[in-house]
Scaffold this motif. Structure first.
Motif, PDB file in Angstrom:
ATOM      1  N   MET A  12       0.845  -1.208   0.000  1.00 27.98           N
ATOM      2  CA  MET A  12       0.000   0.000   0.000  1.00 27.98           C
ATOM      3  C   MET A  12       0.867   1.239   0.000  1.00 27.98           C
ATOM      4  O   MET A  12       0.581   2.199  -0.725  1.00 27.98           O
ATOM      5  CB  MET A  12      -0.887   0.031   1.250  1.00 27.98           C
ATOM      6  N   SER A  13       1.908   1.223   0.811  1.00 26.86           N
ATOM      7  CA  SER A  13       2.752   2.413   0.905  1.00 26.86           C
ATOM      8  C   SER A  13       3.437   2.677  -0.437  1.00 26.86           C
ATOM      9  O   SER A  13       3.559   3.813  -0.875  1.00 26.86           O
ATOM     10  CB  SER A  13       3.735   2.269   2.073  1.00 26.86           C
ATOM     11  N   ARG A  14       3.794   1.595  -1.137  1.00 28.16           N
ATOM     12  CA  ARG A  14       4.442   1.752  -2.443  1.00 28.16           C
ATOM     13  C   ARG A  14       3.439   2.288  -3.484  1.00 28.16           C
ATOM     14  O   ARG A  14       3.711   3.254  -4.186  1.00 28.16           O
ATOM     15  CB  ARG A  14       5.022   0.402  -2.892  1.00 28.16           C
ATOM     16  N   CYS A  15       2.251   1.658  -3.532  1.00 30.86           N
ATOM     17  CA  CYS A  15       1.242   2.084  -4.519  1.00 30.86           C
ATOM     18  C   CYS A  15       0.791   3.519  -4.308  1.00 30.86           C
ATOM     19  O   CYS A  15       0.524   4.247  -5.261  1.00 30.86           O
ATOM     20  CB  CYS A  15       0.005   1.211  -4.426  1.00 30.86           C
ATOM     21  N   LEU A  16       0.632   3.904  -3.057  1.00 25.07           N
ATOM     22  CA  LEU A  16       0.058   5.220  -2.764  1.00 25.07           C
ATOM     23  C   LEU A  16       1.115   6.301  -2.593  1.00 25.07           C
ATOM     24  O   LEU A  16       0.793   7.488  -2.494  1.00 25.07           O
ATOM     25  CB  LEU A  16      -0.799   5.151  -1.490  1.00 25.07           C
ATOM     26  N   GLY A  17       2.358   5.876  -2.520  1.00 28.84           N
ATOM     27  CA  GLY A  17       3.427   6.852  -2.342  1.00 28.84           C
ATOM     28  C   GLY A  17       3.381   7.541  -0.985  1.00 28.84           C
ATOM     29  O   GLY A  17       3.642   8.740  -0.876  1.00 28.84           O
ATOM     30  N   ILE A  18       2.977   6.800   0.047  1.00 33.02           N
ATOM     31  CA  ILE A  18       2.967   7.365   1.405  1.00 33.02           C
ATOM     32  C   ILE A  18       3.743   6.425   2.334  1.00 33.02           C
ATOM     33  O   ILE A  18       4.020   5.283   1.967  1.00 33.02           O
ATOM     34  CB  ILE A  18       1.518   7.561   1.939  1.00 33.02           C
ATOM     35  N   SER A  21       3.733   4.354   8.142  1.00 34.92           N
ATOM     36  CA  SER A  21       2.976   4.827   9.298  1.00 34.92           C
ATOM     37  C   SER A  21       1.735   5.606   8.857  1.00 34.92           C
ATOM     38  O   SER A  21       0.701   5.591   9.522  1.00 34.92           O
ATOM     39  CB  SER A  21       3.866   5.614  10.266  1.00 34.92           C
ATOM     40  N   ALA A  22       1.822   6.261   7.687  1.00 28.51           N
ATOM     41  CA  ALA A  22       0.628   6.945   7.160  1.00 28.51           C
ATOM     42  C   ALA A  22      -0.428   5.909   6.760  1.00 28.51           C
ATOM     43  O   ALA A  22      -1.629   6.119   6.956  1.00 28.51           O
ATOM     44  CB  ALA A  22       0.997   7.822   5.971  1.00 28.51           C
ATOM     45  N   VAL A  23       0.007   4.780   6.216  1.00 28.82           N
ATOM     46  CA  VAL A  23      -0.921   3.697   5.874  1.00 28.82           C
ATOM     47  C   VAL A  23      -1.644   3.246   7.144  1.00 28.82           C
ATOM     48  O   VAL A  23      -2.878   3.160   7.196  1.00 28.82           O
ATOM     49  CB  VAL A  23      -0.181   2.495   5.235  1.00 28.82           C
TER      50      VAL A  23
END
Ligand code: BT5
Length: 303
Positions: A12-18, A21-23
């Motif tokens: 998720m962090s890779r796909c969303l660029g966040i 911890s934001a995930v």
């Protein structure tokens, strides 16, 4: 996740660029909104489908709901039904959550996961466009009986003066013929609370009765009753269900505020006529109002 799969925090962090911890923070925010998200360190995050979700809807009907298109999340089940209007008559489109649920006249309909029934029935009646109008009243009647609530004309279901169910009917038609109609039914069943702007007019069955209900069983009951009334209606018009409708309708016998062409006047809700129109009485006499033209609010509170 809506496809039933597991997604890792890293993915998720890779796909969303966040950041991871934001995930995590966003997942927790979704959980607060009612999304049931499970997590395991090995597999990642996964959506849990509640036991009473409409994914296994199976009403005892002839055609309404015999075909089901269920998704965890969609913008609006009415939009899904319109997009798939090639499906057979009676197909029900349902979702656990709507991200852009719609009310009438471009208003929005709050549709969080966990507590609601968000479903739309695709119909292909052999009726003319004006004859389709009462179909929406039939849906209101079916919902009101199943929820043991009252009908606020034309088709809101209210319990203790607050709205628990709303109906949005849309159709595609030519002058003389209806291609299809979509009846969207939204019910707040176990919704625990509402945002401040809706608090004084919206409620759920659980809030009013203190008991949570199985959403799937309730949805099946609504569809079973709806099919019955829809069949009566296609044979005999609104007159065939008028008595049942009047019995549940709390707009009759009350003073109402009629909002018409931007101005509000007071009138008395006298009756519902043979076509489903509201008959009102005011200083100019008696006349019938069609649902498309006016909005009726009770003077004392929401009803
Ligand atoms: C309605 O509109 O009452 C029709 C609602 C239809 C919802 C169903 S859910 C399945 C299908 N898919 C959709 O996208 N829609 C249908 P209306 O009479 O215009 O009422 C809308 C107003 O009710 C809003 O402006 C709010 O003030 C209020 N409202 C919004 N969400 C609500 C909720 N969950 N419960 C009660 N009131 C709500």
């Amino acid at each position: 996740m809506a496809d039933g799969g597991c997604v890792s925090g890293e993915e998720m962090s890779r796909c969303l660029g966040i950041t991871r911890s934001a995930v995590w923070k966003n997942i927790n925010e979704l959980r607060r909104e009612g999304w049931q998200i499970e997590s395991s360190t090995k597999r990642g995050y996964m959506l849990k489908i509640p036991e009473d979700a409409l994914s296994r809807l199976s009403p005892s009907t002839e055609f309404v709901g015999r075909n089901l298109v269920w998704t965890y999340s969609c913008e609006s089940t009415n939009s899904e039904a319109k997009r798939r209007s090639d499906m057979p008559e009676g197909t029900v489109f349902a979702a656990e959550v709507q991200t852009a649920g719609r009310g009438r006249l471009g208003r929005s309909w709050l549709s969080p996961p966990g507590g609601g029934i968000w479903m739309s029935v695709l119909l292909k009646p052999e009726l003319t466009p004006p004859e389709v109008v009462p179909v929406t009243l039939a849906a209101g009647l079916a919902a009101a009986e199943s929820l043991e609530g009252d009908i606020k004309w034309p088709n809101d279901v209210v319990i203790n003066g607050k709205k628990v169910c709303g109906i949005l009917t849309e159709m595609s038609a030519e002058m003389e013929r209806v291609n299809y109609a979509v009846v969207g039914i939204g019910v707040n069943v176990n919704t625990p609370d509402f945002p401040p702007e809706l608090c004084d007019k919206a409620t759920s069955v659980a809030i009013e009765t203190g008991v949570s209900k199985n959403r799937r069983k309730l949805a099946e009951e609504i569809l079973e009753r709806f099919e019955l009334y829809y069949k009566k209606l296609t044979k005999g018009g609104f007159a065939a269900i008028r008595e049942e409708y009047r019995r549940r309708c709390i707009t009759i016998g009350r003073e109402v505020a009629v909002i018409e062409h931007g101005s509000t006047t007071r009138a008395f809700g006298a009756d519902i006529d043979e076509s489903g129109a509201l008959v009102i009485e005011d200083e100019h006499g008696r006349r019938a109002l069609n649902s498309g033209e006016v909005s009726v609010r009770g003077i004392y509170g929401y009803v």
